[in-house]
Design an enzyme around this catalytic site. Structure first.
Site, PDB file in Angstrom:
ATOM      1  N   GLY A   1       0.799  -1.221   0.000  1.00 61.53           N
ATOM      2  CA  GLY A   1       0.000   0.000   0.000  1.00 61.53           C
ATOM      3  C   GLY A   1       0.822   1.256   0.000  1.00 61.53           C
ATOM      4  O   GLY A   1       0.286   2.351  -0.002  1.00 61.53           O
TER       5      GLY A   1
ATOM      6  N   GLU B   1       7.326   1.500   6.299  1.00 65.29           N
ATOM      7  CA  GLU B   1       8.509   2.325   6.468  1.00 65.29           C
ATOM      8  C   GLU B   1       9.313   1.892   7.693  1.00 65.29           C
ATOM      9  O   GLU B   1      10.537   2.006   7.732  1.00 65.29           O
ATOM     10  CB  GLU B   1       8.093   3.790   6.580  1.00 65.29           C
ATOM     11  CG  GLU B   1       7.561   4.354   5.266  1.00 65.29           C
ATOM     12  CD  GLU B   1       7.098   5.798   5.397  1.00 65.29           C
ATOM     13  OE1 GLU B   1       7.031   6.287   6.543  1.00 65.29           O
ATOM     14  OE2 GLU B   1       6.819   6.418   4.357  1.00 65.29           O
TER      15      GLU B   1
ATOM     16  N   HIS C   1     -38.621  19.183 -33.747  1.00 59.88           N
ATOM     17  CA  HIS C   1     -38.874  19.878 -32.485  1.00 59.88           C
ATOM     18  C   HIS C   1     -40.283  19.602 -31.961  1.00 59.88           C
ATOM     19  O   HIS C   1     -41.226  19.443 -32.710  1.00 59.88           O
ATOM     20  CB  HIS C   1     -38.683  21.402 -32.624  1.00 59.88           C
ATOM     21  CG  HIS C   1     -39.009  21.947 -33.964  1.00 59.88           C
ATOM     22  ND1 HIS C   1     -38.160  22.760 -34.669  1.00 59.88           N
ATOM     23  CD2 HIS C   1     -40.074  21.765 -34.778  1.00 59.88           C
ATOM     24  CE1 HIS C   1     -38.693  23.077 -35.826  1.00 59.88           C
ATOM     25  NE2 HIS C   1     -39.864  22.490 -35.918  1.00 59.88           N
TER      26      HIS C   1
ATOM     27  N   ASN D   1     -41.277  13.817 -42.605  1.00 59.29           N
ATOM     28  CA  ASN D   1     -41.005  15.110 -41.977  1.00 59.29           C
ATOM     29  C   ASN D   1     -42.121  15.442 -40.992  1.00 59.29           C
ATOM     30  O   ASN D   1     -43.302  15.480 -41.362  1.00 59.29           O
ATOM     31  CB  ASN D   1     -40.899  16.223 -43.021  1.00 59.29           C
ATOM     32  CG  ASN D   1     -40.480  17.539 -42.383  1.00 59.29           C
ATOM     33  OD1 ASN D   1     -39.336  17.746 -42.028  1.00 59.29           O
ATOM     34  ND2 ASN D   1     -41.444  18.432 -42.225  1.00 59.29           N
TER      35      ASN D   1
ATOM     36  N   SER E   1     -47.980  20.696 -38.502  1.00 60.13           N
ATOM     37  CA  SER E   1     -47.997  21.132 -37.101  1.00 60.13           C
ATOM     38  C   SER E   1     -49.340  20.811 -36.443  1.00 60.13           C
ATOM     39  O   SER E   1     -50.406  20.951 -37.045  1.00 60.13           O
ATOM     40  CB  SER E   1     -47.761  22.639 -37.032  1.00 60.13           C
ATOM     41  OG  SER E   1     -46.467  22.955 -37.465  1.00 60.13           O
TER      42      SER E   1
END
Length: 451
Positions: A122, A133, A341, A355, A383
């Protein structure tokens, strides 16, 4: 993940799964990290290394998990390892160490070099730093036993003879591997600490903090790998790429992109900003921005978004537009169709080059059952049109603005279904006397009369 195929040949690999009494509630080897569990990442690191045997050890009921390969499952380590040759190497890997790499595991095997046990240190970070250490490579067994290490390489003989075998997982309230290391030290066996290729490789996930750290680290490694493979990532900190995602060179990912599941993205695509793709296949040279796509197929040279939502069963051909505020679900869309959209397209079949104008939709539910509308090639939907399934529109058919289509429309025909317009004079004044609208209408009427 960076290992070379076959480097674990001659090794038995044991992956430790969940224990009923171990760890905080809800955390263990079966805890999800991303699209894989913690143990799933461990098995991925082993996938190409071809060990002699891989065994998952767990005392949890049920299968090991959908992201794990079929392996032997048992309740205790002693039963797994008892028949191994003394010279055989046993690699024990914790299922909650998702950052392990094949390179680190291979290094661990190399560095054992005659020692009874080699374990990841580690170093230079983590809880192992101080005692590594203090003692260097040769560890005091009592120190090593105080820590859960992500991986160990044992000589198979460590489980036999004077050491007395390994305590079954179900008999020890603590860590059976730590107990074994302590017993090896008491017997005078050598224990070696090995520094991993990257200190993060040794991390074990045992609390929500380490789980979050591991999740972030896995994400960064995956982003780095794809960048080195030819993918442009503008902001790696806000880019998440799942382990099963496939990106072709030439893809560009803009900020705030999340790719999960078995998502594939073709060359030349630009994805983002603010895009989430889950289990979605995207063809080459497609642009997706500010959109969410789940279990969808999007063809090449298409455009999706902004603010589009493509749900399960959507299959769009090449050069399709699914634009601003468009929701599509369960619909097959022919090449060249434009839904630019403000549309809701649910459970339909749409031919090539159709379309859709703004504020249009397919109505699929009559209150009792869902049905599908079918539109032919080169259809124009004006639309405000609502197409009520199971109506069919032939090739080249058109609808008038505001139409409610409830019957089939022959090829080339225009569908008109609206009442004759009637104007009721003085309605605003009678309905809202004294209002600003009534005053404006009165003044406008006066001006009209004077003209």
């Amino acid at each position: 993940m960076t290992g070379k195929s076959g480097r674990l040949a001659g090794t038995t690999v044991v992956v430790l799964g969940d224990r009923n009494e171990a760890g905080p509630p809800g955390l263990g080897a079966s805890t999800p990290l991303d699209d894989r569990t913690l143990a799933g990442h461990v098995f991925a690191a082993l996938a190409d290394e071809r060990p002699d045997r891989i065994v998952l050890v767990t005392d949890r009921d049920g299968p090991p998990g959908a992201d794990l390969p079929p392996v032997a499952v048992t309740g205790e380590l002693a039963g797994v390892l008892g028949g191994d040759e003394p010279s055989h190497t046993v690699l024990v890997v914790r299922g909650n160490a998702p950052l392990l790499t094949a390179d680190t595991l291979h290094l661990l095997l190399d560095r054992r070099d005659g020692a009874e046990v080699a374990l990841l240190s580690g170093k230079p970070a983590g809880p192992y730093r101080d005692w590594v250490e203090r003692h260097g490579a040769e560890l005091v067994a009592a120190d090593a036993a105080d820590f859960q290490v992500g991986a160990y390489a044992f000589a198979a003989a460590a489980f036999e003879g004077a050491v007395g075998g390994l305590v079954p997982m179900t008999e020890s309230p603590g860590d059976p591997l730590a107990a074994l290391v302590r017993r090896l030290g008491d017997a005078g066996r050598r224990i070696v600490a090995v520094e991993p290729v990257d200190w993060r490789d040794a991390l074990t996930v045992d609390d929500p903090v380490s789980l979050a750290f591991a999740r972030r680290e896995v994400a960064e490694r995956l982003v780095r790998r794809w960048m080195l493979g030819g993918v442009t990532v503008l902001d790696p900190r806000t880019t998440w790429i799942g382990p099963d995602v496939v990106l072709e060179p030439g893809v560009t990912l803009l900020p705030n992109v999340r790719l999960t599941g078995r998502t594939t993205v073709g060359a030349g695509c630009v994805v983002g900003p603010d895009v989430s793709l889950d289990g979605t296949a995207v063809g080459a040279d497609t642009r997706i921005r500010s959109a969410t796509c789940e279990q969808a197929v999007i063809g090449a040279r298409s455009s999706v978004g902004p603010y589009a939502f493509l749900r399960g069963g959507t299959h769009a051909g090449d050069e399709v537009v699914a634009g601003a505020f468009v929701e599509i679900k369960g619909t097959r869309i022919g090449a060249g169709t434009r839904i630019s959209h403000f549309a809701c397209v649910i459970d339909g079949v749409i031919g090539e080059r159709a379309n859709f104008a703004a504020f249009t939709g397919l109505a699929n539910f009559d209150g009792a059952r869902k049905q599908s509308a079918v539109l032919g090639r080169d259809v124009t939907v004006a639309s405000g049109t609502a197409i009520v399934a199971p109506a069919r529109l032939g090739d080249g058919a058109c609808t008038a603005a505001g139409a409610i289509v409830v019957r089939d429309v022959p090829p080339g025909a225009l569908a008109i279904s609206r009442a004759k317009q009637t104007n009721v004079d003085g309605w605003t004044e009678s309905r809202f006397p004294g209002s600003r609208a009534a005053e404006s209408a009165r003044l406008a009427s006066g001006e009209t009369t004077q003209r």
